[in-house]
Design a protein around this motif. Structure first.
Motif, mmCIF file in Angstrom:
data_model
loop_
_atom_site.group_PDB
_atom_site.id
_atom_site.type_symbol
_atom_site.label_atom_id
_atom_site.label_comp_id
_atom_site.label_asym_id
_atom_site.label_seq_id
_atom_site.Cartn_x
_atom_site.Cartn_y
_atom_site.Cartn_z
ATOM 1 N N THR A 243 0.855 -1.180 0.000
ATOM 2 C CA THR A 243 0.000 0.000 0.000
ATOM 3 C C THR A 243 0.892 1.230 0.000
ATOM 4 O OG1 THR A 243 -0.044 0.045 2.405
ATOM 5 C CG2 THR A 243 -1.880 -1.036 1.311
ATOM 6 N N GLU A 244 0.327 2.331 -0.416
ATOM 7 C CA GLU A 244 1.076 3.567 -0.358
ATOM 8 C C GLU A 244 0.145 4.713 0.049
ATOM 9 O OE1 GLU A 244 -0.098 1.572 -3.379
ATOM 10 O OE2 GLU A 244 2.068 1.430 -3.465
ATOM 11 N N VAL A 245 0.712 5.662 0.759
ATOM 12 C CA VAL A 245 -0.062 6.801 1.237
ATOM 13 C C VAL A 245 0.792 8.060 1.125
ATOM 14 C CG1 VAL A 245 -1.229 7.832 3.214
ATOM 15 C CG2 VAL A 245 -1.314 5.378 2.909
ATOM 16 N N VAL A 246 0.185 9.130 0.662
ATOM 17 C CA VAL A 246 0.874 10.417 0.642
ATOM 18 C C VAL A 246 0.004 11.429 1.384
ATOM 19 C CG1 VAL A 246 1.904 12.205 -0.789
ATOM 20 C CG2 VAL A 246 1.821 9.873 -1.622
ATOM 21 N N ILE A 247 0.554 12.034 2.414
ATOM 22 C CA ILE A 247 -0.195 13.019 3.185
ATOM 23 C C ILE A 247 0.447 14.392 2.968
ATOM 24 C CG2 ILE A 247 -0.922 13.742 5.500
ATOM 25 C CD1 ILE A 247 -2.274 11.213 4.990
ATOM 26 N N ALA A 248 -0.409 15.367 2.698
ATOM 27 C CA ALA A 248 0.088 16.717 2.442
ATOM 28 C C ALA A 248 0.273 17.488 3.728
ATOM 29 C CB ALA A 248 -0.891 17.458 1.544
ATOM 30 N N SER A 249 1.180 18.418 3.672
ATOM 31 C CA SER A 249 1.365 19.340 4.788
ATOM 32 C C SER A 249 0.392 20.503 4.578
ATOM 33 C CB SER A 249 2.799 19.820 4.758
ATOM 34 O OG SER A 249 2.924 21.004 5.483
ATOM 35 N N ASP A 250 0.186 21.338 5.579
ATOM 36 C CA ASP A 250 -0.592 22.550 5.330
ATOM 37 C C ASP A 250 0.195 23.773 5.805
ATOM 38 O OD1 ASP A 250 -1.209 23.008 8.145
ATOM 39 O OD2 ASP A 250 -2.500 21.251 7.963
ATOM 40 N N TYR A 251 -0.340 24.946 5.559
ATOM 41 C CA TYR A 251 0.437 26.160 5.816
ATOM 42 C C TYR A 251 0.760 26.376 7.282
ATOM 43 C CZ TYR A 251 -0.223 27.223 0.957
ATOM 44 O OH TYR A 251 -0.187 27.153 -0.392
ATOM 45 N N LEU A 252 -0.172 25.965 8.151
ATOM 46 C CA LEU A 252 0.082 26.123 9.577
ATOM 47 C C LEU A 252 1.261 25.236 10.000
ATOM 48 C CD1 LEU A 252 -1.183 27.526 12.134
ATOM 49 C CD2 LEU A 252 -2.128 25.288 12.643
ATOM 50 N N LYS A 253 1.243 24.008 9.496
ATOM 51 C CA LYS A 253 2.334 23.074 9.806
ATOM 52 C C LYS A 253 3.662 23.639 9.325
ATOM 53 C CE LYS A 253 0.355 18.472 10.008
ATOM 54 N NZ LYS A 253 -1.082 18.628 9.942
ATOM 55 N N ASN A 254 3.648 24.177 8.101
ATOM 56 C CA ASN A 254 4.875 24.742 7.550
ATOM 57 C C ASN A 254 5.373 25.885 8.420
ATOM 58 O OD1 ASN A 254 4.481 22.975 5.499
ATOM 59 N ND2 ASN A 254 3.869 24.503 3.984
ATOM 60 N N PHE A 255 4.415 26.672 8.887
ATOM 61 C CA PHE A 255 4.758 27.815 9.721
ATOM 62 C C PHE A 255 5.392 27.360 11.031
ATOM 63 C CE2 PHE A 255 3.403 30.731 13.117
ATOM 64 C CZ PHE A 255 4.093 31.864 12.716
ATOM 65 N N PHE A 256 4.741 26.383 11.685
ATOM 66 C CA PHE A 256 5.282 25.829 12.927
ATOM 67 C C PHE A 256 6.674 25.247 12.708
ATOM 68 C CE2 PHE A 256 0.877 25.017 14.900
ATOM 69 C CZ PHE A 256 0.950 26.225 15.560
ATOM 70 N N ALA A 257 6.793 24.568 11.571
ATOM 71 C CA ALA A 257 8.060 23.898 11.279
ATOM 72 C C ALA A 257 9.188 24.905 11.102
ATOM 73 C CB ALA A 257 7.917 23.031 10.042
ATOM 74 N N SER A 258 8.881 26.010 10.418
ATOM 75 C CA SER A 258 9.940 26.995 10.197
ATOM 76 C C SER A 258 10.321 27.657 11.523
ATOM 77 C CB SER A 258 9.494 28.032 9.174
ATOM 78 O OG SER A 258 8.312 28.646 9.595
ATOM 79 N N TRP A 259 9.346 27.793 12.380
ATOM 80 C CA TRP A 259 9.583 28.326 13.724
ATOM 81 C C TRP A 259 10.495 27.385 14.498
ATOM 82 C CZ3 TRP A 259 8.886 33.087 14.565
ATOM 83 C CH2 TRP A 259 8.653 33.609 15.831
ATOM 84 N N GLU B 39 -1.751 4.899 8.475
ATOM 85 C CA GLU B 39 -2.743 4.660 7.432
ATOM 86 C C GLU B 39 -2.261 3.559 6.490
ATOM 87 O OE1 GLU B 39 -5.825 6.107 6.956
ATOM 88 O OE2 GLU B 39 -6.092 4.840 5.179
ATOM 89 N N ALA B 40 -0.975 3.591 6.160
ATOM 90 C CA ALA B 40 -0.430 2.584 5.235
ATOM 91 C C ALA B 40 -0.566 1.185 5.825
ATOM 92 C CB ALA B 40 1.027 2.896 4.921
ATOM 93 N N VAL B 41 -0.261 1.047 7.117
ATOM 94 C CA VAL B 41 -0.360 -0.270 7.749
ATOM 95 C C VAL B 41 -1.820 -0.700 7.865
ATOM 96 C CG1 VAL B 41 0.175 -1.634 9.793
ATOM 97 C CG2 VAL B 41 1.826 0.011 8.963
ATOM 98 N N ALA B 42 -2.688 0.277 8.166
ATOM 99 C CA ALA B 42 -4.116 -0.039 8.243
ATOM 100 C C ALA B 42 -4.614 -0.566 6.902
ATOM 101 C CB ALA B 42 -4.901 1.200 8.653
ATOM 102 N N ARG B 43 -4.133 0.035 5.830
ATOM 103 C CA ARG B 43 -4.550 -0.419 4.494
ATOM 104 C C ARG B 43 -3.981 -1.787 4.161
ATOM 105 N NH1 ARG B 43 -4.250 5.073 0.850
ATOM 106 N NH2 ARG B 43 -5.762 6.210 2.112
ATOM 107 N N LEU B 44 -2.787 -2.063 4.686
ATOM 108 C CA LEU B 44 -2.210 -3.402 4.489
ATOM 109 C C LEU B 44 -3.154 -4.438 5.075
ATOM 110 C CD1 LEU B 44 1.593 -3.324 5.413
ATOM 111 C CD2 LEU B 44 0.606 -3.620 3.167
ATOM 112 N N ILE B 45 -3.634 -4.137 6.292
ATOM 113 C CA ILE B 45 -4.536 -5.064 6.979
ATOM 114 C C ILE B 45 -5.809 -5.249 6.160
ATOM 115 C CG2 ILE B 45 -5.938 -5.379 9.042
ATOM 116 C CD1 ILE B 45 -3.718 -3.965 10.614
ATOM 117 N N ASP B 46 -6.363 -4.126 5.674
ATOM 118 C CA ASP B 46 -7.583 -4.198 4.869
ATOM 119 C C ASP B 46 -7.376 -5.050 3.631
ATOM 120 O OD1 ASP B 46 -8.946 -2.637 6.621
ATOM 121 O OD2 ASP B 46 -8.660 -0.770 5.503
ATOM 122 N N GLN B 47 -6.231 -4.828 2.979
ATOM 123 C CA GLN B 47 -5.956 -5.549 1.740
ATOM 124 C C GLN B 47 -5.816 -7.047 2.000
ATOM 125 O OE1 GLN B 47 -2.335 -4.965 -0.754
ATOM 126 N NE2 GLN B 47 -3.492 -3.279 -1.588
ATOM 127 N N ALA B 48 -5.077 -7.377 3.056
ATOM 128 C CA ALA B 48 -4.875 -8.785 3.388
ATOM 129 C C ALA B 48 -6.205 -9.445 3.740
ATOM 130 C CB ALA B 48 -3.888 -8.911 4.544
#
Lengths: 107, 183
Positions: free
Chosen positions: B76-92, B113-122
């Motif tokens: 399984t594969e999962v891509v999660i996006a960052s958001d502007y608040l996270k970016n702001f905190f991170a730069s801080w 999420e990826a592991v959860a999907r592995l379980i679902d798939q199996a």
């Protein structure tokens, strides 16, 4: 074709080890997906487009690996590993490799 | 100056709105993962290379009513996006150093999420256990590039097989080695 990422398959015995088989692909999404991904940064959350990209790449790489295994006359690929790298923005390389073997039933 | 104010007036609410929704979605996602973990408590997840408590193909053939017998790879594969608040905190955080919590949560989300999907798939394939779980970070695009957005992408794979029911696993069963939910 039996595919596992373990070295053995329970209930089967490895008869012959044929060697390394591999599959590789570099894929990219169209610009629209990249723009959509940019918008997604407002709220965060899953980037479905990129998830799809990875799924497609993985399928492609695995298909190539399995084709190679078939050519060698294998009926299983064991100890499969994946590795990825980024080539350029929005593109991903996916490399799948494993060991092609001939297995037969019986422990 | 006027332009800046106008920009702020326009973007401000948009960002606040986005951030609020993002936060809600994130906690909802974590709740869903928690529920998934509870619902699949009897699903046997290990990252051992052997097949703990596996039912042998012979035994399976002679009786036990199980769907699939021959172990198979699940990915399984999962891509999660960052958001502007996270970016702001991170730069801080980048300035002061220390754990970037907002990003830790983001990567945690992707991996769980990826592991959860592995379980679902199996499960969908008729198996009741996975072993040799490997969770890898996948790379998309060039994150070193300036202005590139942070995201957490991961690729997980495991071998799905059949194992004996929880009651038959003996003393070790209680220890259910579960790689996924220990955060």
């Amino acid at each position: 074709m039996i595919v596992t990422n373990t070295e053995t398959v329970p209930g089967y015995r490895v008869q012959r080890v044929l060697g390394l088989v591999q599959g590789n692909t570099v894929r990219a999404k169209h610009l629209g997906r990249d723009i959509a991904a940019g918008f997604k940064n407002l709220v965060g959350g899953e980037l479905k487009g990129y998830t799809e990209l990875l799924t497609e790449s993985r399928r492609e790489a695995m298909q190539r690996m399995l084709a190679q295994a078939q050519q060698l006359g294998a009926n299983a690929v064991v100890n499969v590993r994946f590795s990825t790298s980024s080539i350029t923005a929005g593109a991903s390389e996916l490399y799948a490799y494993g060991t092609a073997v001939v297995v037969s039933e019986g422990a | 100056m006027q332009f800046l104010v106008a920009l702020l007036l326009f973007l401000g609410p948009l960002i606040v709105f986005g951030v609020l929704i993002g936060r809600t979605l994130e906690s909802r996602h974590f709740r869903r993962l928690e529920q998934h973990a509870q619902a699949n408590a009897d699903f046997f997840v290990t990252q051992l290379k052997s097949f703990p408590y596996a039912i042998s193909a012979d035994a399976a053939k002679s009786g036990a009513p199980i769907g699939a017998v021959t172990p198979t790879l699940v990915c399984t594969e999962v891509v999660i996006a960052s958001d502007y608040l996270k970016n702001f905190f991170a730069s801080w955080r980048n300035f002061f150093g220390g754990e970037v919590r907002s990003y830790s949560r983001m990567t945690d989300r992707a991996k769980r999420e990826a592991v959860a999907r592995l379980i679902d798939q199996a499960k969908a394939l008729g198996f009741n256990a996975i072993c040799n779980v490997r969770v890898e970070t996948a790379e998309i695009g060039d994150r070193r590039k300036k202005g590139a957005q942070a995201m957490a992408s991961c690729l997980a794979y495991a071998t799905a097989y059949h194992c004996v029911e929880a009651s038959g696993r003996g003393a070790m069963g209680g220890l259910t080695p579960d790689v996924a939910w220990n955060g």
